[in-house]
Design an enzyme around this catalytic site. Structure first.
Site, PDB file in Angstrom:
ATOM      1  N   ILE A   1      -0.699 -10.363 -10.105  1.00 36.25           N
ATOM      2  CA  ILE A   1      -0.457 -10.055 -11.507  1.00 36.25           C
ATOM      3  C   ILE A   1       0.423 -11.151 -12.093  1.00 36.25           C
ATOM      4  O   ILE A   1       1.303 -11.682 -11.400  1.00 36.25           O
ATOM      5  CB  ILE A   1       0.231  -8.680 -11.660  1.00 36.25           C
ATOM      6  CG1 ILE A   1      -0.569  -7.585 -10.947  1.00 36.25           C
ATOM      7  CG2 ILE A   1       0.426  -8.332 -13.133  1.00 36.25           C
ATOM      8  CD1 ILE A   1      -1.966  -7.353 -11.499  1.00 36.25           C
TER       9      ILE A   1
ATOM     10  N   TYR B   1       6.221  -8.553   3.914  1.00 40.70           N
ATOM     11  CA  TYR B   1       5.730  -7.957   2.673  1.00 40.70           C
ATOM     12  C   TYR B   1       4.508  -7.079   2.947  1.00 40.70           C
ATOM     13  O   TYR B   1       4.431  -5.933   2.473  1.00 40.70           O
ATOM     14  CB  TYR B   1       5.382  -9.067   1.683  1.00 40.70           C
ATOM     15  CG  TYR B   1       4.948  -8.574   0.324  1.00 40.70           C
ATOM     16  CD1 TYR B   1       5.884  -8.089  -0.590  1.00 40.70           C
ATOM     17  CD2 TYR B   1       3.613  -8.615  -0.065  1.00 40.70           C
ATOM     18  CE1 TYR B   1       5.492  -7.645  -1.846  1.00 40.70           C
ATOM     19  CE2 TYR B   1       3.219  -8.169  -1.309  1.00 40.70           C
ATOM     20  CZ  TYR B   1       4.157  -7.694  -2.206  1.00 40.70           C
ATOM     21  OH  TYR B   1       3.764  -7.251  -3.444  1.00 40.70           O
TER      22      TYR B   1
ATOM     23  N   ASN C   1       9.032   0.962  -8.004  1.00 42.66           N
ATOM     24  CA  ASN C   1       8.428  -0.353  -8.230  1.00 42.66           C
ATOM     25  C   ASN C   1       9.247  -1.504  -7.650  1.00 42.66           C
ATOM     26  O   ASN C   1       8.692  -2.560  -7.356  1.00 42.66           O
ATOM     27  CB  ASN C   1       8.235  -0.580  -9.730  1.00 42.66           C
ATOM     28  CG  ASN C   1       7.913  -2.010 -10.069  1.00 42.66           C
ATOM     29  OD1 ASN C   1       6.808  -2.495  -9.836  1.00 42.66           O
ATOM     30  ND2 ASN C   1       8.892  -2.734 -10.620  1.00 42.66           N
TER      31      ASN C   1
ATOM     32  N   ALA D   1       3.615  -5.679   5.758  1.00 41.15           N
ATOM     33  CA  ALA D   1       4.029  -4.515   6.536  1.00 41.15           C
ATOM     34  C   ALA D   1       4.693  -3.473   5.647  1.00 41.15           C
ATOM     35  O   ALA D   1       4.435  -2.265   5.777  1.00 41.15           O
ATOM     36  CB  ALA D   1       4.980  -4.940   7.653  1.00 41.15           C
ATOM     37  N   SER D   2       5.531  -3.921   4.734  1.00 40.96           N
ATOM     38  CA  SER D   2       6.238  -2.984   3.859  1.00 40.96           C
ATOM     39  C   SER D   2       5.283  -2.283   2.901  1.00 40.96           C
ATOM     40  O   SER D   2       5.428  -1.083   2.633  1.00 40.96           O
ATOM     41  CB  SER D   2       7.333  -3.711   3.067  1.00 40.96           C
ATOM     42  OG  SER D   2       6.795  -4.603   2.111  1.00 40.96           O
ATOM     43  N   LYS D   3       4.293  -3.017   2.393  1.00 43.29           N
ATOM     44  CA  LYS D   3       3.363  -2.410   1.445  1.00 43.29           C
ATOM     45  C   LYS D   3       2.354  -1.502   2.152  1.00 43.29           C
ATOM     46  O   LYS D   3       1.911  -0.493   1.593  1.00 43.29           O
ATOM     47  CB  LYS D   3       2.650  -3.496   0.641  1.00 43.29           C
ATOM     48  CG  LYS D   3       3.574  -4.280  -0.291  1.00 43.29           C
ATOM     49  CD  LYS D   3       4.286  -3.360  -1.272  1.00 43.29           C
ATOM     50  CE  LYS D   3       5.134  -4.141  -2.278  1.00 43.29           C
ATOM     51  NZ  LYS D   3       5.796  -3.252  -3.265  1.00 43.29           N
TER      52      LYS D   3
ATOM     53  N   VAL E   1      18.226  -0.185  -4.530  1.00 40.45           N
ATOM     54  CA  VAL E   1      17.409   0.897  -3.977  1.00 40.45           C
ATOM     55  C   VAL E   1      17.507   1.013  -2.460  1.00 40.45           C
ATOM     56  O   VAL E   1      17.095   2.022  -1.882  1.00 40.45           O
ATOM     57  CB  VAL E   1      15.925   0.748  -4.384  1.00 40.45           C
ATOM     58  CG1 VAL E   1      15.765   0.837  -5.893  1.00 40.45           C
ATOM     59  CG2 VAL E   1      15.325  -0.541  -3.835  1.00 40.45           C
TER      60      VAL E   1
ATOM     61  N   SER F   1       0.552  -2.657  -2.923  1.00 35.13           N
ATOM     62  CA  SER F   1      -0.101  -3.943  -3.160  1.00 35.13           C
ATOM     63  C   SER F   1      -1.386  -3.993  -2.347  1.00 35.13           C
ATOM     64  O   SER F   1      -1.513  -3.303  -1.321  1.00 35.13           O
ATOM     65  CB  SER F   1       0.825  -5.088  -2.736  1.00 35.13           C
ATOM     66  OG  SER F   1       0.131  -6.331  -2.703  1.00 35.13           O
TER      67      SER F   1
END
Length: 244
Positions: free
Chosen positions: A187, A154, A89, A156-158, A63, A141
């Site tokens: 999860i 993570y 996702n 920062a990206s979310k 992606v 998230s």
């Protein structure tokens, strides 16, 4: 059969949350493309969905690579003739202290978790415009809503994924394309196996969750089904938190 007659792409669909969403969509009548970098695992997931009576199609993709995304979308359109639903996702995560996070890890995380949303959405939206309707669901998230330790890239990206969702919803105003995000907490997936297998941590986390259990991929899939269906036609630019 809330998605009967619909075509969906789910990235990162070979396992975990993506696998749960893909299976749920297929159960509700959608033709589902399982787009994943791990093509062998995607093929196994495809076979499982087919055995259960669903219509699935495994297709490889990175992606973070524009050419690979375009090729993936072209293959899906050739197979299903349309794209009604896109679930962004696919994601990665490095867990380490801030000062130990390398620039390479930072860039790779943002390339997959954020640029991937941009590339996949930009490739799919023209087909939704042709259909006169579409649903885009970005799996963010709770880490994008508040800080989590040792997850600087993570988080920062979310956080970016949430902002991207709101901005794209505005850009697609009047186009009948709804853009929303899901924000799950921990999860029970292969990505979180290390935490689930740590008895003390798993017990403490479960105690803090109001519903007194870990989240399952099916919990996220049920929320994705709502956002993918006609039931959510008046919902866009929203973040649905799934944290128990």
């Amino acid at each position: 059969m809330k998605l009967e007659g619909k075509s969906a792409i789910v990235t990162g669909a070979a396992a975990g949350i993506g696998r749960g969403i893909a299976g749920c969509f297929a159960q509700h009548g959608a033709r589902v493309a399982l787009a994943d970098r791990d093509f062998d695992a995607a093929r196994r997931a495809e076979e499982e969905i087919r055995i259960a009576g669903g219509d699935a199609y495994a297709v490889p993709v990175d992606v973070s690579n524009r050419a690979a995304v375009r090729e993936m979308v072209d293959k899906v359109v050739q197979r299903f003739e349309s794209i009604d639903i896109l679930v962004n996702n696919a994601g990665i995560r490095f867990v380490k202290p801030f000062l130990d996070c390398s620039e390479e890890e930072w860039r790779k995380t943002l390339d997959v978790n954020l640029t991937g949303l941009f590339l996949c959405s930009q490739a799919a939206v023209p087909y939704m415009l042709r259909r006169g309707k579409g649903k885009i669901i970005n799996v963010a998230s709770v880490a994008g809503q508040f800080g989590r330790p040792h997850r600087i890239a993570y988080c920062a990206s979310k956080g970016g994924a949430i902002a991207f969702t709101k901005a794209l919803a505005v850009d697609l105003k009047g186009k009948n394309i709804c853009v929303n995000a899901l924000a799950p907490a921990l999860i029970d997936t292969p990505l979180n196996a290390g935490y689930a297998n740590d008895a003390a941590l798993a017990s403490r986390w479960q105690e803090e969750i109001l519903v007194q259990r870990w989240g399952q991929p099916s919990d996220v899939a049920a929320a994705a089904l709502y956002l993918a269906s006609d039931d959510s036609d008046f919902v866009t630019g929203t973040v649905l938190t799934i944290d128990g």
